[in-house]
Design a protein around this motif. Structure first.
Motif, PDB file in Angstrom:
ATOM      1  N   MET A 139       0.836  -1.192   0.000  1.00  0.00           N
ATOM      2  CA  MET A 139       0.000   0.000   0.000  1.00  0.00           C
ATOM      3  C   MET A 139       0.874   1.246   0.000  1.00  0.00           C
ATOM      4  O   MET A 139       1.848   1.337   0.745  1.00  0.00           O
ATOM      5  CB  MET A 139      -0.910   0.014   1.238  1.00  0.00           C
ATOM      6  N   ASP A 140       0.528   2.219  -0.833  1.00  0.00           N
ATOM      7  CA  ASP A 140       1.241   3.485  -0.836  1.00  0.00           C
ATOM      8  C   ASP A 140       0.993   4.226   0.468  1.00  0.00           C
ATOM      9  O   ASP A 140       0.075   3.905   1.231  1.00  0.00           O
ATOM     10  CB  ASP A 140       0.798   4.347  -2.016  1.00  0.00           C
ATOM     11  N   PHE A 141       1.827   5.252   0.708  1.00  0.00           N
ATOM     12  CA  PHE A 141       1.695   6.066   1.920  1.00  0.00           C
ATOM     13  C   PHE A 141       0.258   6.556   2.081  1.00  0.00           C
ATOM     14  O   PHE A 141      -0.357   6.419   3.141  1.00  0.00           O
ATOM     15  CB  PHE A 141       2.673   7.228   1.852  1.00  0.00           C
ATOM     16  N   ILE A 142      -0.299   7.166   1.044  1.00  0.00           N
ATOM     17  CA  ILE A 142      -1.725   7.471   1.013  1.00  0.00           C
ATOM     18  C   ILE A 142      -2.292   6.978  -0.314  1.00  0.00           C
ATOM     19  O   ILE A 142      -1.590   6.934  -1.319  1.00  0.00           O
ATOM     20  CB  ILE A 142      -2.037   8.971   1.175  1.00  0.00           C
TER      21      ILE A 142
ATOM     22  N   CYS B  94      -3.600  19.001   7.687  1.00  0.00           N
ATOM     23  CA  CYS B  94      -2.339  18.291   7.917  1.00  0.00           C
ATOM     24  C   CYS B  94      -1.398  19.177   8.738  1.00  0.00           C
ATOM     25  O   CYS B  94      -0.992  20.251   8.287  1.00  0.00           O
ATOM     26  CB  CYS B  94      -1.684  17.927   6.586  1.00  0.00           C
ATOM     27  N   PRO B  95      -1.021  18.751   9.963  1.00  0.00           N
ATOM     28  CA  PRO B  95      -0.219  19.622  10.815  1.00  0.00           C
ATOM     29  C   PRO B  95       1.263  19.660  10.452  1.00  0.00           C
ATOM     30  O   PRO B  95       1.977  20.584  10.860  1.00  0.00           O
ATOM     31  CB  PRO B  95      -0.411  19.013  12.206  1.00  0.00           C
ATOM     32  N   SER B  96       1.734  18.675   9.703  1.00  0.00           N
ATOM     33  CA  SER B  96       3.170  18.575   9.448  1.00  0.00           C
ATOM     34  C   SER B  96       3.583  19.047   8.059  1.00  0.00           C
ATOM     35  O   SER B  96       4.776  19.142   7.760  1.00  0.00           O
ATOM     36  CB  SER B  96       3.618  17.115   9.630  1.00  0.00           C
ATOM     37  N   GLY B  97       2.609  19.313   7.206  1.00  0.00           N
ATOM     38  CA  GLY B  97       2.931  19.762   5.862  1.00  0.00           C
ATOM     39  C   GLY B  97       3.381  18.666   4.932  1.00  0.00           C
ATOM     40  O   GLY B  97       4.042  18.942   3.924  1.00  0.00           O
ATOM     41  N   CYS B  98       3.028  17.428   5.238  1.00  0.00           N
ATOM     42  CA  CYS B  98       3.451  16.341   4.354  1.00  0.00           C
ATOM     43  C   CYS B  98       2.525  16.197   3.155  1.00  0.00           C
ATOM     44  O   CYS B  98       2.865  15.509   2.200  1.00  0.00           O
ATOM     45  CB  CYS B  98       3.549  15.025   5.118  1.00  0.00           C
ATOM     46  N   LEU B  99       1.358  16.845   3.197  1.00  0.00           N
ATOM     47  CA  LEU B  99       0.424  16.775   2.076  1.00  0.00           C
ATOM     48  C   LEU B  99       0.322  18.134   1.381  1.00  0.00           C
ATOM     49  O   LEU B  99       0.351  19.185   2.029  1.00  0.00           O
ATOM     50  CB  LEU B  99      -0.976  16.376   2.564  1.00  0.00           C
ATOM     51  N   GLU B 100       0.188  18.082   0.072  1.00  0.00           N
ATOM     52  CA  GLU B 100      -0.122  19.268  -0.719  1.00  0.00           C
ATOM     53  C   GLU B 100      -1.199  18.897  -1.731  1.00  0.00           C
ATOM     54  O   GLU B 100      -1.419  17.709  -1.993  1.00  0.00           O
ATOM     55  CB  GLU B 100       1.126  19.799  -1.442  1.00  0.00           C
TER      56      GLU B 100
ATOM     57  N   PRO C  51       6.497  12.388   3.096  1.00  0.00           N
ATOM     58  CA  PRO C  51       5.982  11.396   4.045  1.00  0.00           C
ATOM     59  C   PRO C  51       6.813  11.278   5.322  1.00  0.00           C
ATOM     60  O   PRO C  51       6.275  10.892   6.369  1.00  0.00           O
ATOM     61  CB  PRO C  51       6.034  10.094   3.238  1.00  0.00           C
ATOM     62  N   ALA C  52       8.084  11.634   5.259  1.00  0.00           N
ATOM     63  CA  ALA C  52       8.956  11.462   6.426  1.00  0.00           C
ATOM     64  C   ALA C  52       8.519  12.309   7.612  1.00  0.00           C
ATOM     65  O   ALA C  52       8.803  11.963   8.764  1.00  0.00           O
ATOM     66  CB  ALA C  52      10.400  11.798   6.057  1.00  0.00           C
ATOM     67  N   VAL C  53       7.836  13.430   7.363  1.00  0.00           N
ATOM     68  CA  VAL C  53       7.445  14.304   8.470  1.00  0.00           C
ATOM     69  C   VAL C  53       6.065  13.965   9.020  1.00  0.00           C
ATOM     70  O   VAL C  53       5.616  14.571  10.000  1.00  0.00           O
ATOM     71  CB  VAL C  53       7.489  15.791   8.056  1.00  0.00           C
ATOM     72  N   CYS C  54       5.372  13.016   8.417  1.00  0.00           N
ATOM     73  CA  CYS C  54       4.041  12.637   8.897  1.00  0.00           C
ATOM     74  C   CYS C  54       4.143  12.026  10.289  1.00  0.00           C
ATOM     75  O   CYS C  54       4.978  11.145  10.536  1.00  0.00           O
ATOM     76  CB  CYS C  54       3.407  11.628   7.939  1.00  0.00           C
ATOM     77  N   ASN C  55       3.284  12.491  11.218  1.00  0.00           N
ATOM     78  CA  ASN C  55       3.283  11.915  12.564  1.00  0.00           C
ATOM     79  C   ASN C  55       2.095  10.983  12.802  1.00  0.00           C
ATOM     80  O   ASN C  55       1.786  10.652  13.945  1.00  0.00           O
ATOM     81  CB  ASN C  55       3.323  13.016  13.631  1.00  0.00           C
ATOM     82  N   ALA C  56       1.439  10.576  11.733  1.00  0.00           N
ATOM     83  CA  ALA C  56       0.341   9.597  11.804  1.00  0.00           C
ATOM     84  C   ALA C  56      -0.784  10.058  12.718  1.00  0.00           C
ATOM     85  O   ALA C  56      -1.402   9.256  13.419  1.00  0.00           O
ATOM     86  CB  ALA C  56       0.860   8.231  12.238  1.00  0.00           C
ATOM     87  N   CYS C  57      -1.083  11.362  12.698  1.00  0.00           N
ATOM     88  CA  CYS C  57      -2.157  11.886  13.549  1.00  0.00           C
ATOM     89  C   CYS C  57      -3.528  11.431  13.083  1.00  0.00           C
ATOM     90  O   CYS C  57      -4.480  11.394  13.865  1.00  0.00           O
ATOM     91  CB  CYS C  57      -2.100  13.406  13.601  1.00  0.00           C
TER      92      CYS C  57
ATOM     93  N   ARG D  88      -6.061  19.105  -9.157  1.00  0.00           N
ATOM     94  CA  ARG D  88      -7.497  18.848  -8.996  1.00  0.00           C
ATOM     95  C   ARG D  88      -7.969  19.128  -7.570  1.00  0.00           C
ATOM     96  O   ARG D  88      -9.146  18.945  -7.250  1.00  0.00           O
ATOM     97  CB  ARG D  88      -7.813  17.393  -9.344  1.00  0.00           C
ATOM     98  N   GLY D  89      -7.045  19.522  -6.710  1.00  0.00           N
ATOM     99  CA  GLY D  89      -7.395  19.767  -5.310  1.00  0.00           C
ATOM    100  C   GLY D  89      -7.264  18.550  -4.431  1.00  0.00           C
ATOM    101  O   GLY D  89      -7.531  18.614  -3.226  1.00  0.00           O
ATOM    102  N   GLY D  90      -6.865  17.423  -5.017  1.00  0.00           N
ATOM    103  CA  GLY D  90      -6.687  16.213  -4.237  1.00  0.00           C
ATOM    104  C   GLY D  90      -5.341  16.190  -3.535  1.00  0.00           C
ATOM    105  O   GLY D  90      -4.425  16.937  -3.899  1.00  0.00           O
ATOM    106  N   PRO D  91      -5.154  15.319  -2.529  1.00  0.00           N
ATOM    107  CA  PRO D  91      -3.922  15.291  -1.752  1.00  0.00           C
ATOM    108  C   PRO D  91      -2.793  14.534  -2.444  1.00  0.00           C
ATOM    109  O   PRO D  91      -3.010  13.522  -3.095  1.00  0.00           O
ATOM    110  CB  PRO D  91      -4.333  14.584  -0.465  1.00  0.00           C
ATOM    111  N   VAL D  92      -1.580  15.056  -2.266  1.00  0.00           N
ATOM    112  CA  VAL D  92      -0.364  14.403  -2.731  1.00  0.00           C
ATOM    113  C   VAL D  92       0.624  14.393  -1.571  1.00  0.00           C
ATOM    114  O   VAL D  92       0.813  15.426  -0.900  1.00  0.00           O
ATOM    115  CB  VAL D  92       0.260  15.140  -3.939  1.00  0.00           C
ATOM    116  N   ALA D  93       1.224  13.255  -1.308  1.00  0.00           N
ATOM    117  CA  ALA D  93       2.225  13.165  -0.241  1.00  0.00           C
ATOM    118  C   ALA D  93       3.551  13.682  -0.772  1.00  0.00           C
ATOM    119  O   ALA D  93       4.203  13.036  -1.588  1.00  0.00           O
ATOM    120  CB  ALA D  93       2.360  11.720   0.232  1.00  0.00           C
TER     121      ALA D  93
END
Length: 260
Positions: A1-4, A21-27, A39-45, A31-36
């Protein structure tokens, strides 16, 4: 499975997941959808998964099966405020056991308390055995007797009065790694969650400050607690059913307040 992973048939491109997203790992993509993007800064909140009203996003570090449905609205403010103001520190308990299942419910609530950077490092030592609570109270009393602190409480203990853990039938102790930079705050918040969940179930609580202090210095007490190596106790709660009910709410000092 991919990160997201994003289900394009469900995603509406509203950007909510990126916004929270508190860590800025997504932009957002075009199309307005999320892109990782990091991923290294994600804290799995889990904010990105929880905020999506379309169930369009899955996250490799957030178990989908454990995502719970949130309340559509919060309880009325007057009820919550009254509960917070009316909570008392209970130091007299009924001779009634606290079921282990109830204590497990409290731990389940407390684990949802926020922690610094979502580290979730708070650990728990819990007993529903009044004899074990009495043993821990005796070790706490021995610590204070040995160093001459709290002589009044020591004298009361010698007369058979437990002013250390107040004869509570149950006890919950929280701990964190000794090097946790915000460990004391994390434990304090988790214990507050537990306390309010306990009050909502008809239990009374009192913060076990004397045991907490003793556990930082007493090896016999830490051993009796079974505290894991490298961990430090940062708080505890006595738990039981109150002997009395408080129909009134006493006043408090005015808040020390400065507006900026």
């Amino acid at each position: 499975m991919d990160f997201i992973e994003v289900d394009a048939t469900r995603c509406k491109g509203d950007g909510l997941c990126v916004l929270v997203c508190p860590s800025g790992c997504l932009e957002a993509d075009d199309r307005g959808g999320p892109v990782a993007v990091d991923p290294a800064v994600c804290n799995a909140c889990g904010h990105c998964v929880a905020v999506c009203p379309h169930d369009a996003l899955t996250h490799s570090r957030v178990a989908a099966a454990e995502v719970r449905e949130n309340l559509p609205t919060w309880p009325d403010a007057a009820v919550v405020d009254a509960m917070l103001r009316g909570r008392r520190s209970i130091r007299a308990y009924k001779d009634k056991p606290v079921a282990r299942a109830v204590l497990a419910e409290l731990i389940d609530v407390a684990r949802y308390a926020p922690t610094a950077s979502n580290v979730q490092e708070v650990g728990w030592i819990v007993t529903d055995d009044p004899a074990k609570v009495r043993e821990l109270a005796a070790l706490t009393a021995a610590f204070f007797a040995a160093n001459g602190a709290r002589p009044k409480y020591t004298a009361m203990w010698d007369r058979g009065l437990d002013y250390f853990l107040r004869g509570a039938p149950a006890l919950a102790v929280s701990y964190v790694p000794a090097d946790a930079p915000f460990g004391a705050a994390d434990c304090g918040i988790a214990l507050t969650f537990m306390e309010l969940a306990a009050v909502a179930r008809g239990l009374g609580t009192c913060w076990a400050g004397l045991l907490t202090h003793a556990a930082k210095h007493s090896a016999p007490l830490r051993e009796a607690l079974g505290l894991p190596q490298g961990m430090v106790v940062e708080g505890g709660l006595m738990l039981g059913y109150p002997k009395v009910r408080y129909p009134g709410v006493p006043p408090r000092n005015p808040a020390r307040l400065a507006w900026l």
